[in-house]
Design a protein around this motif. Sequence first.
Motif, short mmCIF file in Angstrom:
data_model
loop_
_atom_site.label_atom_id
_atom_site.label_comp_id
_atom_site.label_asym_id
_atom_site.label_seq_id
_atom_site.Cartn_x
_atom_site.Cartn_y
_atom_site.Cartn_z
N PRO A 1 0.94 -1.02 -0.09
CA PRO A 1 -0.14 -0.12 0.18
C PRO A 1 0.85 1.14 0.01
CG PRO A 1 -0.08 -0.69 2.05
CD PRO A 1 0.74 -1.80 1.25
N PRO A 2 0.40 2.33 -0.56
CA PRO A 2 1.19 3.43 -0.66
C PRO A 2 0.70 4.70 0.54
CG PRO A 2 -0.88 3.74 -2.34
CD PRO A 2 -0.84 2.47 -1.53
N PHE A 3 0.24 4.06 1.51
CA PHE A 3 -0.37 4.86 2.46
C PHE A 3 0.68 5.54 3.46
CE2 PHE A 3 -3.31 1.03 3.02
CZ PHE A 3 -4.20 1.41 1.85
N SER A 4 0.46 6.92 3.22
CA SER A 4 1.55 7.55 4.05
C SER A 4 1.14 9.01 4.74
CB SER A 4 2.77 8.10 3.00
OG SER A 4 2.22 8.91 2.11
N ILE A 5 1.97 9.25 5.59
CA ILE A 5 1.82 10.63 6.34
C ILE A 5 3.16 11.56 5.82
CG2 ILE A 5 1.99 12.12 8.35
CD1 ILE A 5 -0.51 10.40 8.36
N LEU A 6 2.75 12.66 5.12
CA LEU A 6 4.05 13.52 4.60
C LEU A 6 3.81 15.04 5.38
CD1 LEU A 6 2.34 11.87 2.03
CD2 LEU A 6 4.75 12.78 1.15
N THR A 7 5.05 15.53 5.74
CA THR A 7 5.24 16.59 6.26
C THR A 7 6.56 17.48 5.54
OG1 THR A 7 5.61 17.83 8.42
CG2 THR A 7 6.62 15.90 8.01
N LEU A 8 6.77 18.60 6.06
CA LEU A 8 7.96 19.25 5.49
C LEU A 8 8.90 19.55 6.77
CD1 LEU A 8 6.00 22.06 3.22
CD2 LEU A 8 7.21 19.90 2.79
N ARG A 9 10.06 19.30 6.33
CA ARG A 9 11.21 19.50 7.39
C ARG A 9 11.15 20.67 8.40
NH1 ARG A 9 14.83 15.55 6.91
NH2 ARG A 9 15.19 14.44 5.00
N ARG B 1 10.36 14.51 12.93
CA ARG B 1 11.47 13.69 12.45
C ARG B 1 11.07 12.10 12.73
NH1 ARG B 1 14.37 17.91 15.32
NH2 ARG B 1 15.78 18.84 13.87
N GLN B 2 9.96 11.97 13.47
CA GLN B 2 9.54 10.31 13.55
C GLN B 2 7.87 10.56 13.84
OE1 GLN B 2 11.58 8.71 16.86
NE2 GLN B 2 11.62 10.45 17.95
N PRO B 3 7.42 9.40 13.61
CA PRO B 3 5.95 9.43 13.84
C PRO B 3 5.46 10.14 15.11
CG PRO B 3 6.29 7.53 12.73
CD PRO B 3 7.70 8.13 13.04
N VAL B 4 6.21 9.84 16.22
CA VAL B 4 5.71 9.95 17.73
C VAL B 4 5.55 11.62 17.64
CG1 VAL B 4 6.09 8.21 18.90
CG2 VAL B 4 7.81 10.00 18.64
N ALA C 1 8.46 11.60 4.68
CA ALA C 1 7.40 10.78 4.55
C ALA C 1 7.47 9.62 5.43
CB ALA C 1 7.38 10.26 3.14
N PHE C 2 6.34 9.25 5.97
CA PHE C 2 6.26 8.00 6.89
C PHE C 2 5.26 6.97 6.18
CE2 PHE C 2 6.83 11.53 10.10
CZ PHE C 2 8.14 11.21 10.31
N LEU C 3 6.00 6.04 5.76
CA LEU C 3 4.97 4.99 5.16
C LEU C 3 4.55 3.89 5.95
CD1 LEU C 3 7.34 4.21 2.05
CD2 LEU C 3 5.22 5.48 2.20
N TYR C 4 3.24 3.81 5.98
CA TYR C 4 2.28 2.99 6.95
C TYR C 4 3.10 1.36 6.81
CZ TYR C 4 -1.30 5.95 7.56
OH TYR C 4 -2.26 7.08 8.08
#
Length: 348
Positions: free
Chosen positions: A118-126, A131-134, A212-215
């Motif tokens: 799956p391409p499910f993801s959370i994206l943000t900008l620097r 830096r990590q999902p938490v 990007a954080f990929l599920y």
Amino acid sequence: MKDRPYLYAGALIVVLLATTWAPAQTPRTPPKASWKFTLDFIVQGPQAPFLVALEKGYYADEGLAVTIDRGFGSADAVTKIATGAYNLGYADINSMIEFNARNPGSALVAIAIVLDAPPFSILTLRRENIRQPVDLYGKKLGAPAGDAPRRLWPLFARAVGLLPTSVEWVTMDAPLREPFLIRGEVNAISGFYFTSFLNLKAARVDPADIVAFLYSDYGLPLYGNAIIAPPALLEKDPALVRGFLRAFVRAMKDTVNNPAEAVSLVKKRDPLINDAVELERLILALRNNMLTRDVQVNGFGVAKGERLARSIDLLAEAFQFPSKPRWQQVFTDKFLPPKAERMLPPLR
């Protein structure tokens, strides 16, 4: 980064396009059936095989007159198929499983897995310093209400040690998702990686600034999008369903062998797409989501029962299903071509 009116202009152009595609030529023999097919979203590079099969007459070769419409999110596509507005379609299998659990009398069946990873993801900008999902704790996340990764956020949150309620969701239409992030109205967005990453890049965001954080990198066994249909269609027209999948597999092979041609066929139907962006998006999806190791070994379209069962367990726990379907109730491979015919060529 604030003055980007072209983002809105481009988004509106996409939304206002005529988005129904039908066979370009009248078939030589009358079709055995006319089917309406819904995509999950607007047509982009990763949806190219559906239009390749249409443009090259592969559906017509199987006795089918197929009309393809754009979608408005997987949840919407699932509902429209279940209510009979469409004969079959393309949507996130997890959204279908949730729908089935809550609507057992209208349950659908996946007949071919298209996005094996799956391409499910959370994206943000620097600049957001996530830096990590938490680090998403307490942040604003943006996505359309029916966005599949947003709906699956509770699973991702649990996998990374967050409470599903630890973020605030902001809802917007799909064309405004990336502009909201660029303007700083949200701290992060959910979306398909190959969609949002390249939309940000096309908006002149430096790829090095995208986080990007990929599920799938956090232990979730989920499958992605699949071709889905109601059991009544499978029972009524099994030979035509097999023909539809045979046509689609032919188109998948053509797409892998010549992605540029596949995008050019999409552009014939939608002249306003950016073919360079959509070619990059298609290759990204082929490499990361479609031509996985499992697909290389087992052929296109199949789901592993154990993996699908684990996905259902996670979905049932996160969404508190009233009853939990068995994996055999949500997927069947009986309409797929034989394995030898489903082996896809390598991406050159």
